[in-house]
Enzyme design. Structure first.
Site, PDB file in Angstrom:
ATOM      1  N   TYR A   1       0.793  -1.230   0.000  1.00 27.19           N
ATOM      2  CA  TYR A   1       0.000   0.000   0.000  1.00 27.19           C
ATOM      3  C   TYR A   1       0.830   1.288   0.000  1.00 27.19           C
ATOM      4  CZ  TYR A   1      -3.745  -3.286   1.048  1.00 27.19           C
ATOM      5  OH  TYR A   1      -4.629  -4.321   0.981  1.00 27.19           O
TER       6      TYR A   1
ATOM      7  N   ASN B   1     -13.123   4.154  -2.020  1.00 27.46           N
ATOM      8  CA  ASN B   1     -12.273   2.989  -1.788  1.00 27.46           C
ATOM      9  C   ASN B   1     -12.914   2.243  -0.635  1.00 27.46           C
ATOM     10  OD1 ASN B   1     -10.433   1.048  -1.179  1.00 27.46           O
ATOM     11  ND2 ASN B   1      -8.635   2.395  -1.221  1.00 27.46           N
TER      12      ASN B   1
ATOM     13  N   HIS C   1     -15.697  -6.167  -1.301  1.00 27.34           N
ATOM     14  CA  HIS C   1     -15.889  -7.562  -1.701  1.00 27.34           C
ATOM     15  C   HIS C   1     -17.045  -8.245  -0.960  1.00 27.34           C
ATOM     16  CE1 HIS C   1     -12.000  -6.547  -3.298  1.00 27.34           C
ATOM     17  NE2 HIS C   1     -11.507  -6.392  -2.082  1.00 27.34           N
TER      18      HIS C   1
ATOM     19  N   HIS D   1      -9.054   1.699  -5.880  1.00 29.71           N
ATOM     20  CA  HIS D   1      -8.199   0.887  -4.993  1.00 29.71           C
ATOM     21  C   HIS D   1      -6.750   1.276  -5.205  1.00 29.71           C
ATOM     22  CE1 HIS D   1     -11.569  -1.605  -3.959  1.00 29.71           C
ATOM     23  NE2 HIS D   1     -11.876  -1.614  -5.246  1.00 29.71           N
TER      24      HIS D   1
ATOM     25  N   SER E   1      -4.199  -0.838  -4.632  1.00 30.74           N
ATOM     26  CA  SER E   1      -3.540  -1.999  -5.242  1.00 30.74           C
ATOM     27  C   SER E   1      -4.353  -2.486  -6.440  1.00 30.74           C
ATOM     28  CB  SER E   1      -3.408  -3.119  -4.201  1.00 30.74           C
ATOM     29  OG  SER E   1      -4.699  -3.549  -3.775  1.00 30.74           O
TER      30      SER E   1
HETATM   31  O1  CA2 Z   1      -6.024  -1.711  -2.642  1.00 31.59           O
HETATM   32  C1  CA2 Z   1      -6.923  -1.169  -1.989  1.00 31.59           C
HETATM   33  O2  CA2 Z   1      -7.063   0.054  -1.924  1.00 31.59           O
HETATM   34  C2  CA2 Z   1      -7.879  -2.046  -1.172  1.00 31.59           C
HETATM   35  O3  CA2 Z   1      -9.162  -1.430  -1.192  1.00 31.59           O
HETATM   36  C3  CA2 Z   1      -7.321  -2.079   0.236  1.00 31.59           C
HETATM   37  C4  CA2 Z   1      -8.113  -3.010   1.155  1.00 31.59           C
HETATM   38  C5  CA2 Z   1      -8.269  -4.392   0.527  1.00 31.59           C
HETATM   39  O4  CA2 Z   1      -9.115  -5.194   1.356  1.00 31.59           O
HETATM   40  C6  CA2 Z   1      -8.878  -4.316  -0.861  1.00 31.59           C
HETATM   41  O5  CA2 Z   1      -8.955  -5.606  -1.398  1.00 31.59           O
HETATM   42  C7  CA2 Z   1      -8.010  -3.443  -1.759  1.00 31.59           C
HETATM   43  C8  CA2 Z   1      -7.374  -3.173   2.473  1.00 31.59           C
HETATM   44  C9  CA2 Z   1      -7.231  -1.905   3.239  1.00 31.59           C
HETATM   45  C10 CA2 Z   1      -6.360  -2.210   4.414  1.00 31.59           C
HETATM   46  O6  CA2 Z   1      -5.483  -1.146   4.579  1.00 31.59           O
HETATM   47  C11 CA2 Z   1      -4.286  -1.414   5.148  1.00 31.59           C
HETATM   48  C12 CA2 Z   1      -3.516  -0.322   5.415  1.00 31.59           C
HETATM   49  C13 CA2 Z   1      -2.263  -0.493   5.937  1.00 31.59           C
HETATM   50  C14 CA2 Z   1      -1.791  -1.753   6.209  1.00 31.59           C
HETATM   51  C15 CA2 Z   1      -2.586  -2.844   5.954  1.00 31.59           C
HETATM   52  C16 CA2 Z   1      -3.845  -2.677   5.421  1.00 31.59           C
END
Ligand code: CA2
Length: 150
Positions: free
Chosen positions: A26, A77, A83, A103, A105
């Site tokens: 991220y 986002n 999901h 998103h 990622s």
């Molecule tokens: O890629 C993205 O922006 C996501 O929306 C991020 C979500 C994930 O569940 C989606 O599939 C894709 C996760 C957000 C969690 O954020 C974090 C931030 C820092 C460290 C770990 C997770």
């Protein structure tokens, strides 16, 4: 251009942890850094950003409901709720506002459970895989959508 110049940018659960954990996926920027980027881009386009983060599905639904008549569009986002959440999908459809799904990622290059998005059904378009720059791209795309709708 719409009479309304506010764009609601919604960030779902755990995005308040950005810059603290998993920088390999991220990035190193915090959500506050991203909010600053958004404000800079928006003001150059004559738009105002209402930038929010919530870990609660019901709060996100309420924010979407409150955007009716106040915001010209919604950039979301949904993080993990992307999901899973039919409630957020329904709220986005009910808002009748232009929606862009975003998103950090590339969700299609990750685990299979991230490949499906409920939010996508309510979105004019989806931006993913460009990290924080995706927020800037989404604001540019929203500016165009709002312009075309009027
Ligand atoms: O890629 C993205 O922006 C996501 O929306 C991020 C979500 C994930 O569940 C989606 O599939 C894709 C996760 C957000 C969690 O954020 C974090 C931030 C820092 C460290 C770990 C997770």
């Amino acid at each position: 251009m719409s009479d309304l110049t506010e764009i609601l940018i919604l960030n779902g659960p755990n995005l308040n942890m950005l810059g603290i954990r998993e920088p390999n996926i991220y990035g190193y920027e915090t959500l506050a850094d991203i909010e600053k980027l958004c404000n800079e881009r928006a003001s150059s386009l004559g738009l105002i950003i209402n930038f929010k983060q919530s870990n609660l599905e019901g709060e996100i639904v309420a924010d979407i409901q409150n955007a009716r008549g106040k915001a010209a569009g919604i950039i979301i986002n949904g993080a993990g709720y992307t999901h899973t959440s039919v409630a957020i999908l329904d709220a986005l459809k009910l808002s009748e506002l232009p929606v862009i799904e975003l998103h950090l990622s590339n969700i299609h290059a990750r685990e299979a459970f991230r490949h499906h998005s409920f939010i996508a059904q309510a979105a004019s378009g989806v931006i993913c895989g460009f990290g924080s720059h995706g927020y800037v791209l989404a604001i540019d795309a929203m500016a165009r959508l709002i312009e075309c709708a009027n």
